[in-house]
Design a protein around this motif. Structure first.
Motif, PDB file in Angstrom:
ATOM      1  N   GLY A   1       9.265   7.023   3.798  1.00  0.00           N
ATOM      2  CA  GLY A   1       8.439   7.906   2.967  1.00  0.00           C
ATOM      3  C   GLY A   1       9.227   8.806   2.041  1.00  0.00           C
ATOM      4  O   GLY A   1       8.808   9.914   1.754  1.00  0.00           O
ATOM      5  N   VAL A   2      10.343   8.331   1.529  1.00  0.00           N
ATOM      6  CA  VAL A   2      11.140   9.156   0.624  1.00  0.00           C
ATOM      7  C   VAL A   2      10.791   8.791  -0.818  1.00  0.00           C
ATOM      8  O   VAL A   2      10.554   7.615  -1.127  1.00  0.00           O
ATOM      9  CB  VAL A   2      12.655   8.899   0.784  1.00  0.00           C
ATOM     10  CG1 VAL A   2      13.460   9.930   0.009  1.00  0.00           C
ATOM     11  CG2 VAL A   2      13.031   8.877   2.232  1.00  0.00           C
ATOM     12  N   ARG A   3      10.812   9.801  -1.666  1.00  0.00           N
ATOM     13  CA  ARG A   3      10.538   9.541  -3.087  1.00  0.00           C
ATOM     14  C   ARG A   3      11.563  10.289  -3.909  1.00  0.00           C
ATOM     15  O   ARG A   3      11.614  11.513  -3.890  1.00  0.00           O
ATOM     16  CB  ARG A   3       9.146  10.057  -3.390  1.00  0.00           C
ATOM     17  CG  ARG A   3       8.667   9.866  -4.784  1.00  0.00           C
ATOM     18  CD  ARG A   3       7.204  10.248  -4.792  1.00  0.00           C
ATOM     19  NE  ARG A   3       6.538   9.868  -6.011  1.00  0.00           N
ATOM     20  CZ  ARG A   3       6.296  10.728  -6.997  1.00  0.00           C
ATOM     21  NH1 ARG A   3       6.685  11.975  -6.907  1.00  0.00           N
ATOM     22  NH2 ARG A   3       5.666  10.330  -8.072  1.00  0.00           N
TER      23      ARG A   3
ATOM     24  N   LEU B   1       4.761  15.327   4.292  1.00  0.00           N
ATOM     25  CA  LEU B   1       5.740  15.225   5.373  1.00  0.00           C
ATOM     26  C   LEU B   1       5.137  15.702   6.692  1.00  0.00           C
ATOM     27  O   LEU B   1       4.339  16.638   6.718  1.00  0.00           O
ATOM     28  CB  LEU B   1       6.956  16.100   5.058  1.00  0.00           C
ATOM     29  CG  LEU B   1       7.628  15.849   3.710  1.00  0.00           C
ATOM     30  CD1 LEU B   1       8.823  16.775   3.532  1.00  0.00           C
ATOM     31  CD2 LEU B   1       8.076  14.410   3.601  1.00  0.00           C
ATOM     32  N   THR B   2       5.535  15.047   7.772  1.00  0.00           N
ATOM     33  CA  THR B   2       5.139  15.547   9.097  1.00  0.00           C
ATOM     34  C   THR B   2       5.941  16.823   9.338  1.00  0.00           C
ATOM     35  O   THR B   2       7.026  16.995   8.767  1.00  0.00           O
ATOM     36  CB  THR B   2       5.469  14.536  10.200  1.00  0.00           C
ATOM     37  OG1 THR B   2       6.887  14.373  10.208  1.00  0.00           O
ATOM     38  CG2 THR B   2       4.798  13.198   9.948  1.00  0.00           C
TER      39      THR B   2
ATOM     40  N   GLN C   1       0.831  -1.202   0.000  1.00  0.00           N
ATOM     41  CA  GLN C   1       0.000   0.000   0.000  1.00  0.00           C
ATOM     42  C   GLN C   1       0.865   1.250   0.000  1.00  0.00           C
ATOM     43  O   GLN C   1       0.643   2.184  -0.743  1.00  0.00           O
ATOM     44  CB  GLN C   1      -0.889   0.037   1.250  1.00  0.00           C
ATOM     45  CG  GLN C   1      -2.071  -0.895   1.186  1.00  0.00           C
ATOM     46  CD  GLN C   1      -2.873  -0.654  -0.062  1.00  0.00           C
ATOM     47  OE1 GLN C   1      -3.305   0.454  -0.314  1.00  0.00           O
ATOM     48  NE2 GLN C   1      -3.035  -1.684  -0.873  1.00  0.00           N
ATOM     49  N   LYS C   2       1.878   1.231   0.866  1.00  0.00           N
ATOM     50  CA  LYS C   2       2.780   2.385   0.957  1.00  0.00           C
ATOM     51  C   LYS C   2       3.524   2.562  -0.359  1.00  0.00           C
ATOM     52  O   LYS C   2       3.716   3.670  -0.839  1.00  0.00           O
ATOM     53  CB  LYS C   2       3.806   2.157   2.066  1.00  0.00           C
ATOM     54  CG  LYS C   2       3.308   2.480   3.442  1.00  0.00           C
ATOM     55  CD  LYS C   2       4.507   2.554   4.360  1.00  0.00           C
ATOM     56  CE  LYS C   2       4.115   2.677   5.791  1.00  0.00           C
ATOM     57  NZ  LYS C   2       5.269   2.443   6.679  1.00  0.00           N
ATOM     58  N   TYR C   3       3.937   1.451  -0.897  1.00  0.00           N
ATOM     59  CA  TYR C   3       4.655   1.463  -2.166  1.00  0.00           C
ATOM     60  C   TYR C   3       3.798   2.123  -3.239  1.00  0.00           C
ATOM     61  O   TYR C   3       4.226   3.061  -3.924  1.00  0.00           O
ATOM     62  CB  TYR C   3       4.976   0.004  -2.516  1.00  0.00           C
ATOM     63  CG  TYR C   3       5.518  -0.281  -3.896  1.00  0.00           C
ATOM     64  CD1 TYR C   3       6.725   0.254  -4.321  1.00  0.00           C
ATOM     65  CD2 TYR C   3       4.843  -1.146  -4.757  1.00  0.00           C
ATOM     66  CE1 TYR C   3       7.232  -0.053  -5.581  1.00  0.00           C
ATOM     67  CE2 TYR C   3       5.348  -1.460  -5.998  1.00  0.00           C
ATOM     68  CZ  TYR C   3       6.535  -0.905  -6.407  1.00  0.00           C
ATOM     69  OH  TYR C   3       7.027  -1.225  -7.647  1.00  0.00           O
ATOM     70  N   LYS C   4       2.551   1.682  -3.319  1.00  0.00           N
ATOM     71  CA  LYS C   4       1.664   2.227  -4.350  1.00  0.00           C
ATOM     72  C   LYS C   4       1.438   3.714  -4.157  1.00  0.00           C
ATOM     73  O   LYS C   4       1.416   4.489  -5.104  1.00  0.00           O
ATOM     74  CB  LYS C   4       0.314   1.497  -4.323  1.00  0.00           C
ATOM     75  CG  LYS C   4       0.406   0.067  -4.791  1.00  0.00           C
ATOM     76  CD  LYS C   4      -0.946  -0.620  -4.752  1.00  0.00           C
ATOM     77  CE  LYS C   4      -0.843  -2.017  -5.347  1.00  0.00           C
ATOM     78  NZ  LYS C   4      -2.101  -2.740  -5.276  1.00  0.00           N
ATOM     79  N   LYS C   5       1.279   4.108  -2.915  1.00  0.00           N
ATOM     80  CA  LYS C   5       0.981   5.508  -2.620  1.00  0.00           C
ATOM     81  C   LYS C   5       2.193   6.391  -2.962  1.00  0.00           C
ATOM     82  O   LYS C   5       2.069   7.405  -3.633  1.00  0.00           O
ATOM     83  CB  LYS C   5       0.637   5.620  -1.140  1.00  0.00           C
ATOM     84  CG  LYS C   5      -0.130   6.854  -0.793  1.00  0.00           C
ATOM     85  CD  LYS C   5      -0.768   6.634   0.581  1.00  0.00           C
ATOM     86  CE  LYS C   5      -1.399   7.836   1.169  1.00  0.00           C
ATOM     87  NZ  LYS C   5      -1.359   9.090   0.813  1.00  0.00           N
ATOM     88  N   LEU C   6       3.357   5.911  -2.490  1.00  0.00           N
ATOM     89  CA  LEU C   6       4.564   6.717  -2.721  1.00  0.00           C
ATOM     90  C   LEU C   6       4.937   6.782  -4.194  1.00  0.00           C
ATOM     91  O   LEU C   6       5.465   7.781  -4.674  1.00  0.00           O
ATOM     92  CB  LEU C   6       5.742   6.106  -1.959  1.00  0.00           C
ATOM     93  CG  LEU C   6       5.973   6.605  -0.539  1.00  0.00           C
ATOM     94  CD1 LEU C   6       7.021   5.742   0.131  1.00  0.00           C
ATOM     95  CD2 LEU C   6       6.410   8.062  -0.537  1.00  0.00           C
TER      96      LEU C   6
ATOM     97  N   ILE D   1      15.671   0.573   8.163  1.00  0.00           N
ATOM     98  CA  ILE D   1      14.912   1.702   7.613  1.00  0.00           C
ATOM     99  C   ILE D   1      15.243   1.914   6.126  1.00  0.00           C
ATOM    100  O   ILE D   1      14.648   2.755   5.461  1.00  0.00           O
ATOM    101  CB  ILE D   1      15.182   2.966   8.440  1.00  0.00           C
ATOM    102  CG1 ILE D   1      14.001   3.942   8.323  1.00  0.00           C
ATOM    103  CG2 ILE D   1      16.473   3.648   8.034  1.00  0.00           C
ATOM    104  CD1 ILE D   1      14.147   5.152   9.188  1.00  0.00           C
ATOM    105  N   THR D   2      16.178   1.120   5.608  1.00  0.00           N
ATOM    106  CA  THR D   2      16.599   1.347   4.220  1.00  0.00           C
ATOM    107  C   THR D   2      15.754   0.581   3.193  1.00  0.00           C
ATOM    108  O   THR D   2      16.118   0.520   2.022  1.00  0.00           O
ATOM    109  CB  THR D   2      18.073   0.946   3.996  1.00  0.00           C
ATOM    110  OG1 THR D   2      18.186  -0.465   4.258  1.00  0.00           O
ATOM    111  CG2 THR D   2      19.008   1.721   4.874  1.00  0.00           C
ATOM    112  N   ARG D   3      14.655   0.016   3.647  1.00  0.00           N
ATOM    113  CA  ARG D   3      13.838  -0.735   2.688  1.00  0.00           C
ATOM    114  C   ARG D   3      13.383   0.211   1.562  1.00  0.00           C
ATOM    115  O   ARG D   3      12.900   1.307   1.824  1.00  0.00           O
ATOM    116  CB  ARG D   3      12.630  -1.331   3.373  1.00  0.00           C
ATOM    117  CG  ARG D   3      12.010  -2.436   2.553  1.00  0.00           C
ATOM    118  CD  ARG D   3      10.623  -2.796   3.000  1.00  0.00           C
ATOM    119  NE  ARG D   3      10.500  -2.999   4.427  1.00  0.00           N
ATOM    120  CZ  ARG D   3      10.527  -4.193   5.029  1.00  0.00           C
ATOM    121  NH1 ARG D   3      10.694  -5.279   4.320  1.00  0.00           N
ATOM    122  NH2 ARG D   3      10.386  -4.287   6.328  1.00  0.00           N
TER     123      ARG D   3
END
Ligand SMILES: O=C(O)CCC(=O)C(=O)O
Ligand SMILES: [Fe+2]
Length: 578
Positions: free
Chosen positions: A502-504, A323-324, A311-316, A527-529
């Motif tokens: 959440g980096v793009r 960003l917070t 889901q995160k993958y698709k969104k990003l 965190i490097t996924r």
């Protein structure tokens, strides 16, 4: 001799009549054959729009599908028709046959387009009309319209995979085209029946009974005695009568149903008791299936966490992350600087941008030149092989749907690399990262085509991997860092994203992204996924350079404090900031 006898002349006169008949059969068959060839010829010329030859045609994903499909569906037949009569064509087929795609390629292309639909939320109608896809530079890539035969392949693929809403989405488009298209297929055609039949069934399975009834009723107008259709209609009625499903006339999609109006009274079968006559509202034809429904239907069927990650993958992949406030403040403080601390970088400073705080991601801008990028691509091209992944259970390398690209590994001193570009680029990468290259892997060149992607993964082996594979740490150590060089950027899609932070990053030609996969104490930094998003238009080329942990003590001393990510190297300290 013949002339002296009337009987003989009569005989050859008859023979001639027969020959004339054969000749005229031959001519009309040939004319038909040539007409068909000419239609195909015109169709290909028109769709490829030969005013702009070259690669622009295949930048659009469904155009790529069409080329592949034409080889499997059309060119093969044309070979049989033409090659016995034309030497040039026959010899061309002989030379090219080895490159021809096959059914696997067609299936792969359909899956890729379905993937693009899911991730970038693109409707069947958008692709089918060849509507523009906006490119990164703001220009547009346009496609050619799809015909109903091609649409049917997409319908059938979704049907086979039991993706009902997707199937209904393509069905809706095909059904609409059947009514309005230029290449009119009347309801008596098998194509009309096949499309409508699948469409009605998928609608029913997708829970849109209202629409399923309408399409089935429309079919019954043209096939009033069709047993299965009658049975289906009866079944629909039973469902409604039992109250299991409600029909919702407000959902009616009247506009896709052709005249005459449905008249269920025409169904002549004593067994069938039709009590329901759908009310059709011409205006209520906006959307039968919401986008949300379509994408929920095709979600990952794997475990929950994986589903969440996807889901995160698709969104990003689709949109800029929000960003917070805390991250926003951190990102705003990030800097750019010139790195100039080695003899070579002193002469040619390296432009560094700190792109993300945690995990620290650096971007080295213009790390390579256009000529170097082109050279690496052309050296890699003949060496490309379908990318493989490690099966963690069997330890074997295999193809996987989650990594769709082609890969080549480039050695130093390849015969065609006369200028030593591979070696030169290796040195530049060493200068930029300051990591020892002694234990680094060869350059891995990756080419992504339509829908090509690499779903969320780690580059290094995690502790879990090592346990599962009972793998000991190898002599060269784990993959301490990744340098990902963008050799050619796609027209649209294909961002590199980090799901857990959440980096793009959009591909930027000649730039390279750099991050550490290991914490200073040597443990994997979870965190490097990250992932490579599907390519939506055009093609994407990247090069991976993986540095290993061994021999890096001077650049990145061990530190038992595992969370001191940011303080762990000269590069990250930003001491070069100007
Ligand atoms: O293509 C990308 O953006 C990422 C590639 C990647 O992560 C890999 O090849 O390991
Ligand atoms: Fe990766």
């Amino acid at each position: 001799e013949v002339f002296s006898s009337y009987e003989n002349v009569r005989n050859i006169n008859k023979i001639e009549d027969h020959l004339v008949q054969l000749l005229s059969d031959y001519i009309s068959e040939d004319r038909e054959r040539l007409d068909t060839l000419e239609r195909f010829h015109q169709y290909v010329i028109k769709s490829k729009n030969y005013t702009d030859p070259g690669e622009s045609y295949i930048k659009y994903p469904t155009n790529q599908f069409n080329v592949i499909h034409r080889f499997v569906a059309d060119w093969k037949n044309l070979e049989a028709w033409t090659s016995s009569r034309n030497e040039a064509i026959a010899s061309a087929f002989n030379t090219y046959r080895q490159y021809f795609p096959d059914q696997n390629d067609v299936d792969g292309a359909i899956t890729a387009i379905h993937r693009l639909q899911d991730i970038y939320k693109i409707r069947a109608s958008h692709f089918s009309r060849g509507d523009p896809i906006s490119s990164v530079e703001g220009s547009e890539v346009r496609g050619q319209p799809f015909n109903e035969k091609a649409l049917l392949l997409f319908i059938k693929d979704a049907y086979k995979k039991e993706e009902w809403l997707r199937c209904a989405g393509w069905g809706q488009q095909a059904f609409q085209q059947l009514q309005t298209g230029k290449e009119y297929d009347p309801p008596t055609s098998s194509l009309w029946f096949d499309i409508s039949d699948h469409f009605a069934y998928c609608l029913y399975k997708a829970g849109d009974l209202q629409h399923a009834v309408e399409v089935t009723a429309e079919m019954l107008v043209h096939y009033p005695k069709h047993k299965r259709l009658i049975g289906n209609m009866k079944h629909f009625n039973d469902l409604v009568k039992k109250g299991e499903v409600k029909l919702d006339p407000s959902k009616s999609k009247r506009s896709v149903i052709s005249e005459p109006l449905i008249n269920l009274g025409e169904v002549q079968d004593e067994d069938v008791e039709i009590t329901f006559i759908p009310k059709l509202y011409p205006g209520a034809d906006k959307v039968v299936l919401t986008e949300k429904q379509i994408y929920e239907d095709v979600q990952d069927k794997d475990n929950k966490n994986w589903g969440l990650r996807i889901q995160k993958y698709k969104k990003l992949c689709k949109e800029e992350p929000s960003l917070t406030p805390k991250i926003k403040r951190q990102v705003e403080r990030l800097t750019c600087y010139y790195k100039q601390d080695t003899p070579r970088s002193y002469l040619k400073p390296i432009k560094v941008e700190v792109a993300w705080p945690s995990p620290r991601i650096l971007l080295f801008h213009d790390l390579i030149t256009d000529e170097e990028a082109d050279a690496l691509i052309s050296i890699a091209q003949p060496r490309l092989d379908r990318a493989t992944v490690h099966n963690k259970k069997t330890g074997m390398l295999e193809n996987a749907h989650y990594r769709v690209s082609k890969t080549a590994w480039l050695d130093n001193d390849l015969p065609e690399d006369k200028e030593g570009i591979v070696r030169r680029v290796n040195r530049r990468m060493e200068d930029a990262t300051e990591l020892s290259h002694d234990y680094a892997e060869l350059q891995q060149i990756n080419n992504y085509g339509m829908g090509g992607q690499y779903e969320p993964h780690y580059d290094m082996a995690t502790l879990h991997d090592m346990k599962v594979q009972k793998r000991k740490q190898s002599a060269e150590g784990n993959r301490i860092a990744t340098l990902l060089v963008y050799l050619r950027e796609p027209e649209a899609g294909g961002a590199t994203i980090f799901t857990d932070s959440g980096v793009r990053l959009l591909s930027r030609k000649n730039a390279a992204a750099f991050w550490y996969n290991l914490l200073p104490n040597g443990d994997p930094d979870l965190i490097t996924r990250h992932a490579g998003c599907p390519v939506l238009a055009g093609t994407k080329w990247v090069m991976n350079k993986w540095f290993h942990a061994n021999d890096q003590v001077f650049t990145r001393p061990c530190d038992l404090e595992e969370l001191r990510r940011e303080k762990d190297s000269k590069l990250y300290n930003g001491q070069y900031t100007i």
